[in-house]
Design an enzyme around this catalytic site. Structure first.
Site, PDB file in Angstrom:
ATOM      1  CG  ASP A   1      -2.231   0.560   1.067  1.00 52.08           C
ATOM      2  OD1 ASP A   1      -2.331   1.592   0.396  1.00 52.08           O
ATOM      3  OD2 ASP A   1      -3.189  -0.034   1.589  1.00 52.08           O
TER       4      ASP A   1
ATOM      5  CG  ASP B   1      -4.595   5.772   0.819  1.00 53.16           C
ATOM      6  OD1 ASP B   1      -5.445   4.925   1.128  1.00 53.16           O
ATOM      7  OD2 ASP B   1      -4.532   6.902   1.338  1.00 53.16           O
TER       8      ASP B   1
ATOM      9  CD  GLU C   1      -9.020   4.361  -1.184  1.00 53.88           C
ATOM     10  OE1 GLU C   1      -9.880   4.085  -0.345  1.00 53.88           O
ATOM     11  OE2 GLU C   1      -8.022   5.050  -0.920  1.00 53.88           O
TER      12      GLU C   1
ATOM     13  CG  HIS D   1      -8.508  -1.055   5.196  1.00 50.24           C
ATOM     14  ND1 HIS D   1      -8.420  -1.250   3.829  1.00 50.24           N
ATOM     15  CD2 HIS D   1      -8.099   0.210   5.420  1.00 50.24           C
ATOM     16  CE1 HIS D   1      -7.958  -0.142   3.270  1.00 50.24           C
ATOM     17  NE2 HIS D   1      -7.755   0.755   4.209  1.00 50.24           N
ATOM     18  CG  ASP D   2     -10.947   2.279   4.179  1.00 41.60           C
ATOM     19  OD1 ASP D   2     -10.475   2.452   5.320  1.00 41.60           O
ATOM     20  OD2 ASP D   2     -10.321   2.544   3.132  1.00 41.60           O
TER      21      ASP D   2
END
Ligand code: GLC
Ligand code: CA
Length: 549
Positions: free
Chosen positions: A96, A197, A252, A326-327
């Site tokens: 990431d 990200d 993302e 994870h979000d």
């Protein structure tokens, strides 16, 4: 067709995956100890959420030092060992990378704070006050204004996320050069790609104008999402780093239309390999607002998924397929039934995802049907986004009970619970005190799930295997069968050699549907199905995959 287009990615949230030293936080050696498990599952790539040095205000998405592994997770040598051990098992590693912002603890920002003429000042986005106020009306994604005043400099800095996450100034060539240098450092370690990200937010409108607030979405994002230079910057990254290293990359891309997603991912443009987009996981945002008790209509979900399937397919884009991460809260709690039909639900969502075109992602724990945390008190939360949202809700007049209910449904903390490995204390995640309290008495763990006859883990294995072997799943066209069906999602994938049909009953009731002749069952989430005279009876949350050759 690229090899990774037939593979499955497994997302690890290291903090919650496996602790190896009893400090209650998952770490690199913990991951290494579970590589055999992941190899057995059959995945081809692992995406690791950030493990760089960080104060941890946003669990690692606030990077203080891009060049070091945070000691909480281990050492650089341990990281290199993880890389080798994964490669020995034929598994690629995607790191990431957060380059929209840094932590306020980053040396660059610490320098930037010293004075307006410090060489690092212009690494960030600063503005003078306007009539004693914020430079514009943009809202932070984590609630409140996106600007923070620094009295010593009499200036505001921009933070689209937490106040401790100042946005980098990508217009500054020096920033870009520093970032490229750092990306190359990791490429030289031998990693296989990046998950980037919030990458579509890096290029802001030069004038930073006020937004209109006509809808909850007009909160500033119109002026920084897919901004003026973002494609240039990504193409530059491709030429400098991704291309020469043959990287698999995923961006993302929230609030992004299909036309833009195509630009990011069409291989001819040389930017990214694939796109995470979020329209389908906003389907239960009442009035466009996240922090509400939401319900969704299946026809909305199938319309969104189908539009992305058809248009990305036709224009050479490539989707990253996922239900949660994870979000996001856990998908089985959100879209299906995590009680009575928990196993069927987990398998149904897996089948629907793996049948679509794109690269499927499994978020840790999906393969054992992990569900939401259902925390009952705000003190159980650790995540800033959730805590800020809770206080904002209370301030707006929502009762405590209602606010907790909303968090139980929508908070991303739900999916950050420690991985449930076995039935020992803390589910075998740690011998110490876990950083986030696990759920009480859940009888789902890797150990218990694997003991069941037709289990979720093996169902995922079957799907992963199928993706590698059925070409039609990679490049076949897509067709939604009935856009008005609010109970059963049925779609086909087809090429000139044959057809795959997926039917998924998203309700707790039995549903009868017609099926054309010539189809055979290849996978289902109940033990036996009935296919009589062109009719199929789908039981609660039943899903089937059929083939016609
Ligand atoms: C991304 C991450 C999320 C983080 C945010 C800010 O959305 O996935 O966890 O809070 O970026 O970096
Ligand atoms: Ca640890």
């Amino acid at each position: 067709m690229k090899e990774w287009q037939k593979e499955t990615v497994y997302q690890i949230y290291p903090r919650s995956f496996q602790d190896s030293n009893g400090d209650g936080i998952g770490d690199i050696n913990g991951i290494i100890s579970r590589l055999d498990y992941l190899q057995k599952l059959g995945i081809g790539l692992i995406w690791l959420t950030p493990m760089y040095v960080s104060p941890g205000n946003d669990n690692g998405y606030d990077i203080a030092d891009y060049y070091q592994i945070d000691p909480v997770f281990g050492t650089m040598a341990e990281f290199e060992n993880l890389l080798n051990q994964a490669h020995e098992r034929g598994i690629k590693i995607i790191m990431d990378m957060v380059v929209n912002h840094t932590s306020d603890q980053n040396r660059w920002f610490q320098e930037a704070l010293k004075s307006k003429d410090n060489p690092y000042h212009d690494y960030y986005i600063w503005r003078d006050p306007v009539d004693g106020h914020e430079p514009n009306n943009w809202v932070s994604k984590f609630s409140g204004s996106a600007w923070k005043y620094v009295p010593e400099l009499d200036q505001y800095y921009l933070h689209l996320y937490d106040v401790t996450q100042p946005d980098l100034n990508w217009r500054n060539e020096k920033v870009r050069a520093e970032i490229f240098k750092m990306l190359k450092f990791w490429a030289n370690k031998g990693i296989d790609g990046f998950r980037l990200d919030v990458i579509n937010n890096i290029s802001k409108d030069k004038n930073l104008p006020n937004d209109t607030f006509k809808t909850p979405l007009d909160d500033g994002r119109n002026f920084y999402t897919n901004g003026p230079h973002v494609h240039e910057y990504l193409h530059e990254m491709y030429e400098e780093v991704f291309g020469p290293n043959n990287f698999v990359t995923v961006g993302e891309l929230s609030s992004t239309p299909i036309s833009e997603a195509v630009k990011y991912t069409n291989p001819k443009r040389q930017e990214l390999s694939m796109a995470f987009t979020f329209h389908h996981v906003k389907v239960d945002y009442t009035g466009g607002k996240k922090w509400t008790l939401g319900h969704y209509k299946l026809t909305d979900l199938t319309r969104i998924l189908s539009e992305w399937q058809v248009k990305m397919g036709a224009q050479g884009g490539w989707n990253a397929l996922f239900w949660d991460n994870h979000d996001q809260p856990r998908a089985i709690s959100r879209f299906t039934d995590d009680g009575k039909y928990r196993d069927q639900s987990a398998k149904l969502l897996a089948m629907v995802e793996f049948g679509l075109q794109g690269t499927p992602y499994i978020y840790q724990g999906d393969e054992i049907a992990m569900k939401n945390a259902y925390f009952t008190d705000i003190s159980q939360y650790n995540d800033h986004e959730s805590i800020n949202a809770y206080h904002a809700l209370i301030k707006s007049g929502v009762s405590k009970d209602e606010a907790i209910k909303i968090l139980q449904q929508k908070s991303r903390e739900n999916s950050r619970l420690p991985m449930q490995w076995d039935s020992s204390k803390n589910y075998g995640f740690t011998t110490g005190q876990p950083w986030l309290k696990p759920i009480h008495h859940d009888d789902y763990s890797v150990e218990t799930v694997l003991k069941k006859k037709s289990n979720v883990f093996n169902f995922y294995r079957a799907l992963i295997f199928m993706r590698k072997n059925k070409q039609v799943l990679t490049d076949g066209a897509y067709k939604l069968l009935d856009s008005h069906d609010n109970s059963v999602y049925s779609y086909e994938r087809f090429d000139d050699k044959g057809k795959i049909l997926v039917m998924a009953n998203f309700t707790g009731e039995t549903q009868e549907r017609k099926v054309a002749d010539g189809f055979n069952l290849i996978l289902g989430n109940y033990d036996n199905i009935e296919l009589n005279n062109g009719t199929v009876t789908l039981r609660p949350y039943e899903s089937i995959m059929l083939e016609n050759k």
